[in-house]
Write an enzyme that holds these catalytic residues in place. Sequence first.
Site, PDB file in Angstrom:
ATOM      1  N   GLY A 256       0.794  -1.235   0.000  1.00 59.22           N
ATOM      2  CA  GLY A 256       0.000   0.000   0.000  1.00 59.22           C
ATOM      3  C   GLY A 256       0.822   1.278   0.000  1.00 59.22           C
ATOM      4  O   GLY A 256       0.250   2.367  -0.099  1.00 59.22           O
ATOM      5  N   ALA A 257       2.150   1.174   0.062  1.00 62.46           N
ATOM      6  CA  ALA A 257       2.977   2.397   0.091  1.00 62.46           C
ATOM      7  C   ALA A 257       2.753   3.232  -1.165  1.00 62.46           C
ATOM      8  O   ALA A 257       2.593   4.455  -1.101  1.00 62.46           O
ATOM      9  CB  ALA A 257       4.455   2.035   0.229  1.00 62.46           C
ATOM     10  N   GLY A 258       2.716   2.549  -2.309  1.00 60.30           N
ATOM     11  CA  GLY A 258       2.515   3.253  -3.567  1.00 60.30           C
ATOM     12  C   GLY A 258       1.133   3.904  -3.641  1.00 60.30           C
ATOM     13  O   GLY A 258       0.987   5.029  -4.140  1.00 60.30           O
ATOM     14  N   ASP A 259       0.127   3.220  -3.136  1.00 63.43           N
ATOM     15  CA  ASP A 259      -1.244   3.760  -3.162  1.00 63.43           C
ATOM     16  C   ASP A 259      -1.353   4.970  -2.231  1.00 63.43           C
ATOM     17  O   ASP A 259      -2.029   5.955  -2.539  1.00 63.43           O
ATOM     18  CB  ASP A 259      -2.249   2.681  -2.734  1.00 63.43           C
ATOM     19  CG  ASP A 259      -2.109   1.429  -3.579  1.00 63.43           C
ATOM     20  OD1 ASP A 259      -1.726   1.555  -4.752  1.00 63.43           O
ATOM     21  OD2 ASP A 259      -2.371   0.328  -3.053  1.00 63.43           O
TER      22      ASP A 259
HETATM   23  P1  ATP Z   1       3.332  -0.950  -3.539  1.00 64.71           P
HETATM   24  O1  ATP Z   1       4.097  -1.832  -2.584  1.00 64.71           O
HETATM   25  O2  ATP Z   1       2.151  -0.305  -2.919  1.00 64.71           O
HETATM   26  O3  ATP Z   1       3.044  -1.597  -4.897  1.00 64.71           O
HETATM   27  P2  ATP Z   1       5.031   0.783  -5.118  1.00 64.71           P
HETATM   28  O4  ATP Z   1       6.068  -0.204  -5.557  1.00 64.71           O
HETATM   29  O5  ATP Z   1       4.019   1.244  -6.065  1.00 64.71           O
HETATM   30  O6  ATP Z   1       4.331   0.249  -3.784  1.00 64.71           O
HETATM   31  P3  ATP Z   1       7.024   2.162  -3.618  1.00 64.71           P
HETATM   32  O7  ATP Z   1       8.113   2.729  -4.416  1.00 64.71           O
HETATM   33  O8  ATP Z   1       7.296   0.906  -2.883  1.00 64.71           O
HETATM   34  O9  ATP Z   1       5.737   2.063  -4.541  1.00 64.71           O
HETATM   35  O10 ATP Z   1       6.545   3.202  -2.511  1.00 64.71           O
HETATM   36  C1  ATP Z   1       5.968   4.452  -2.780  1.00 64.71           C
HETATM   37  C2  ATP Z   1       6.621   5.501  -1.911  1.00 64.71           C
HETATM   38  O11 ATP Z   1       6.474   5.140  -0.527  1.00 64.71           O
HETATM   39  C3  ATP Z   1       8.107   5.646  -2.156  1.00 64.71           C
HETATM   40  O12 ATP Z   1       8.325   6.610  -3.160  1.00 64.71           O
HETATM   41  C4  ATP Z   1       8.617   6.087  -0.789  1.00 64.71           C
HETATM   42  O13 ATP Z   1       8.518   7.476  -0.646  1.00 64.71           O
HETATM   43  C5  ATP Z   1       7.669   5.419   0.190  1.00 64.71           C
HETATM   44  N1  ATP Z   1       8.252   4.156   0.680  1.00 64.71           N
HETATM   45  C6  ATP Z   1       8.067   2.906   0.168  1.00 64.71           C
HETATM   46  N2  ATP Z   1       8.770   1.993   0.851  1.00 64.71           N
HETATM   47  C7  ATP Z   1       9.420   2.651   1.825  1.00 64.71           C
HETATM   48  C8  ATP Z   1      10.317   2.271   2.888  1.00 64.71           C
HETATM   49  N3  ATP Z   1      10.694   0.998   3.075  1.00 64.71           N
HETATM   50  N4  ATP Z   1      10.776   3.248   3.721  1.00 64.71           N
HETATM   51  C9  ATP Z   1      10.426   4.541   3.547  1.00 64.71           C
HETATM   52  N5  ATP Z   1       9.588   4.961   2.568  1.00 64.71           N
HETATM   53  C10 ATP Z   1       9.088   4.040   1.724  1.00 64.71           C
END
Ligand code: ATP
Length: 330
Positions: A256-259
């Site tokens: 959910g980080a990306g969302d």
């Molecule tokens: P998802 O796991 O939801 O598919 P995603 O791959 O689309 O995520 P990420 O790049 O993992 O997107 O995360 C989106 C944002 O969240 C990153 O740009 C960063 O700012 C933050 N983020 C993700 N993971 C971390 C982490 N381990 N520590 C700190 N910030 C993080």
Amino acid sequence: NGLIVSFGEMLIDFVPTVSGVSLAEAPGFLKAPGGAPANVAIAVARLGGNAAFIGKLGDDEFGHMLAGILTENGVSADGVNFDQGARTALAFVTLRADGEREFMFYRNPSADMLLAPHELNLDLIRSAKVFHYGSISLIVEPCRSAHLTSMEVAKDAGALLSYDPNLRLPLWPSAEEAREQIMSIWDKADVIKVSDDELQFITQNDKIDDEAAMSLWHNNLKLLLVTLGEKGCRYYTKNFHGAVEGYRVKTVDTTGAGDSFVGALLCNIVDDHTIIQDEPRLREVLKYACACGAITTTKKGAIPALPTHSQVLTLLNGAKRRKQSFSFQS
Ligand code: ATP
């Protein structure tokens, strides 16, 4: 606040009660509501924004539970339909000991795939200031047509179109088909967010650099974002590009980080699209979005971990204080 409408799938992830096991070894599973577009809508509402979700759920206990989660979180479910025949989508997901994510989907077909164009709440779509979507809803008909119709209606009504492909390869018949379909709607979007892995997949190149990112540029695009996990993100516009660093937190689950990042971005630009053209203001918004993504990794599951505005401010202010004391000492 302008309305952000998010279109696509909402489902239940079943995640093992213990970590580091294969799906077959898992002794039991916990329900974790999700689906990237639904997560984005809830991320917006959690931050105090105005959000609606459009999609289809089964007319079963799980479907009504998910609709309840939307409304309890302040997301409008006026665009949610229930299918009388098909079940709410389920996915079993595990992070194995080798770090690989293993998915098993129950979609044969699931209700989300059966949303048809005639079932769309067009008034809701027309009232969107931002219309957000992924690519899973492109995989099969009739949902694919519903997706394409919604995009067109939203665009005609003046909405900003936001696209996060959210690649889920096991759901596609082949990698080529995934790439082709993801790209088939590429030049419609005003804002596109991809992860580093998606950049590699789409460009079919291991390199994650400015050249690779710029190869994804199209003429109508206003903002391209490449998220880089804990390293933050890179941004590209017609006139400038750069990077924003991530925040260091105690990560337990990155789901959910990306969302969360996307929800935060949209919330901050929905009422003033000119922010995208103004680098200092855009950087502030992206710092905020990175802080949201970071906070989301500090708790298990996506939805329970999405932050409120005040939690984001606490992280941002704490980070600023740490920087100030550092520069004072040095
Ligand atoms: P998802 O796991 O939801 O598919 P995603 O791959 O689309 O995520 P990420 O790049 O993992 O997107 O995360 C989106 C944002 O969240 C990153 O740009 C960063 O700012 C933050 N983020 C993700 N993971 C971390 C982490 N381990 N520590 C700190 N910030 C993080």
